[in-house]
Design an enzyme around this catalytic site. Structure first.
Site, short mmCIF file in Angstrom:
data_model
loop_
_atom_site.label_atom_id
_atom_site.label_comp_id
_atom_site.label_asym_id
_atom_site.label_seq_id
_atom_site.Cartn_x
_atom_site.Cartn_y
_atom_site.Cartn_z
N GLU A 48 -6.77 4.31 7.89
CA GLU A 48 -6.57 5.75 7.65
C GLU A 48 -7.81 6.38 7.03
O GLU A 48 -8.12 7.54 7.27
CB GLU A 48 -5.32 5.97 6.78
CG GLU A 48 -4.05 5.68 7.57
CD GLU A 48 -2.83 5.35 6.73
OE1 GLU A 48 -2.86 5.57 5.50
OE2 GLU A 48 -1.85 4.84 7.32
N SER A 60 3.43 -2.74 10.20
CA SER A 60 4.89 -2.72 10.43
C SER A 60 5.60 -4.02 10.02
O SER A 60 6.56 -4.43 10.67
CB SER A 60 5.18 -2.39 11.90
OG SER A 60 4.72 -1.09 12.20
N LYS A 73 0.04 4.33 -0.27
CA LYS A 73 -0.58 5.53 0.34
C LYS A 73 -0.34 6.76 -0.56
O LYS A 73 -0.28 6.61 -1.77
CB LYS A 73 -0.06 5.74 1.76
CG LYS A 73 -0.10 4.46 2.59
CD LYS A 73 0.14 4.69 4.04
CE LYS A 73 0.24 3.35 4.74
NZ LYS A 73 0.19 3.42 6.17
N HIS A 132 -9.52 0.90 4.81
CA HIS A 132 -8.22 1.03 5.51
C HIS A 132 -8.41 1.94 6.72
O HIS A 132 -9.20 2.89 6.68
CB HIS A 132 -7.17 1.62 4.56
CG HIS A 132 -5.79 1.58 5.13
ND1 HIS A 132 -5.34 2.53 6.01
CD2 HIS A 132 -4.79 0.69 4.97
CE1 HIS A 132 -4.09 2.23 6.37
NE2 HIS A 132 -3.73 1.12 5.74
N GLU A 177 -5.48 -5.58 10.42
CA GLU A 177 -4.50 -4.52 10.65
C GLU A 177 -4.79 -3.81 11.97
O GLU A 177 -5.61 -2.87 12.00
CB GLU A 177 -4.57 -3.50 9.51
CG GLU A 177 -4.24 -4.06 8.15
CD GLU A 177 -3.59 -3.02 7.26
OE1 GLU A 177 -2.43 -3.21 6.90
OE2 GLU A 177 -4.22 -1.99 6.97
N ASN A 222 0.87 -1.18 0.00
CA ASN A 222 0.00 0.00 0.00
C ASN A 222 0.90 1.23 0.00
O ASN A 222 1.55 1.52 1.00
CB ASN A 222 -0.88 -0.03 1.26
CG ASN A 222 -1.69 1.24 1.44
OD1 ASN A 222 -1.85 2.02 0.49
ND2 ASN A 222 -2.22 1.45 2.63
N GLY A 271 2.44 1.64 10.76
CA GLY A 271 3.44 2.71 10.66
C GLY A 271 4.14 3.05 11.96
O GLY A 271 4.80 4.08 12.06
C1 PEP Z 1 -0.74 -0.16 6.02
O1 PEP Z 1 -0.77 1.02 5.76
O2 PEP Z 1 -1.66 -0.90 5.68
C2 PEP Z 1 0.42 -0.70 6.76
C3 PEP Z 1 0.37 -1.93 7.17
O3 PEP Z 1 1.47 0.16 6.95
P1 PEP Z 1 2.90 -0.20 7.59
O4 PEP Z 1 3.37 -1.48 6.97
O5 PEP Z 1 3.79 0.96 7.22
O6 PEP Z 1 2.70 -0.35 9.05
#
Ligand code: PEP
Length: 246
Positions: A93, A204, A9, A91, A161, A7, A167
């Site tokens: 966000e 992460s 973003k 997601h 998630e 992803n 992040g």
């Molecule tokens: C995400 O944005 O779905 C995500 C898992 O980000 P990150 O791997 O940077 O934690």
């Protein structure tokens, strides 16, 4: 088969995209790993053309409506003209920063099904919900609301998630990943009456922690944010999963 979806973003200029493509093409791809990248809409066509055979290309969001007076939105109907294979839906966000509700996310899932785009539904608890031991309650609620009235024959994926892991560099234990992914599969089969759905873990993930985090028998792969911006790191995550024995 393991699935590694990235992803991007709101990252990467055209210059970065060109660099990514040339780096990605140099990588030796692991066997039995399917890669996908959710890119900004602007790069969908280019990425599809350049990477089609090595990586599925999709997007990060889709409109809940088919068409109409929704300035700035992109519909599933438009996306299918550009061979968009999947879209992330819900997601965290989008849920947190754009106040998307489970009801809107449900509509987005339905639009994806209407136009042959595979949705990847993102679910997960916040830190407060985890601390109050509400993880399973939240997961069940998100799944039942977001998957209300879906056609049970259509293909989709779920990404677990935990919001606090996205992040942050902080991850759940591999045992907790397995427990929550397996709980999601239980809800999918008992409450939604669907089977064979792949469930990914996101939060992460990087080449160093992937093998341990994704080792659980229910975990089908990963949704990767930051580490998907670098072609080598992204592919290395898949390479490090190759040797997981089932
Ligand atoms: C995400 O944005 O779905 C995500 C898992 O980000 P990150 O791997 O940077 O934690």
């Amino acid at each position: 088969m393991k699935y590694i979806y990235g992803n991007w973003k709101e990252n990467n200029t055209l210059r970065d995209v060109n660099l990514f493509i040339s780096e990605f093409k140099k990588q030796k791809m692991p066997n039995d790993v399917c890669f996908g990248l959710a890119v900004p809409y602007l790069y969908l066509q280019k990425m599809n053309k350049k990477l089609q055979k090595k990586c599925e290309i999709g997007v990060q969001n889709v409109s809940f409506s088919e068409k109409g007076e929704f300035t700035g939105e992109i519909s599933a109907k438009m996306l299918c003209d550009f061979n968009c294979s999947f879209s992330l839906v819900g997601h965290s966000e989008r849920r947190q920063k754009f106040k998307e509700t489970n009801e809107e996310i449900n509509q987005k899932m339905l639009r994806c099904f209407d136009f042959g785009i595979m949705p990847i539904l993102c679910v997960g608890e916040t830190k407060e919900e985890k601390d109050e031991n509400k993880t399973k309650k939240v997961l069940k609620m998100q799944l039942t609301k977001c998957l209300k009235d879906i056609p049970t024959s259509k293909k989709f994926m779920v990404a677990y998630e935990p919001v606090w892991a996205i992040g942050t560099g902080v991850t759940p234990s591999p045992k907790d990943v397995e427990e929550n992914v397996s709980y999601i599969k239980k809800v999918l089969s008992e409450n939604i009456k669907v089977s064979g759905i792949c469930v990914l873990y996101g939060g992460s993930v990087n080449p160093q922690n992937a093998k341990e985090l994704l080792n659980g028998k229910s975990v089908d792969g990963a949704l990767v944010g930051g580490a998907s911006l670098n072609a080598k790191k992204f592919v290395d995550i898949g390479k490090n999963l190759q040797n997981i024995r089932r």
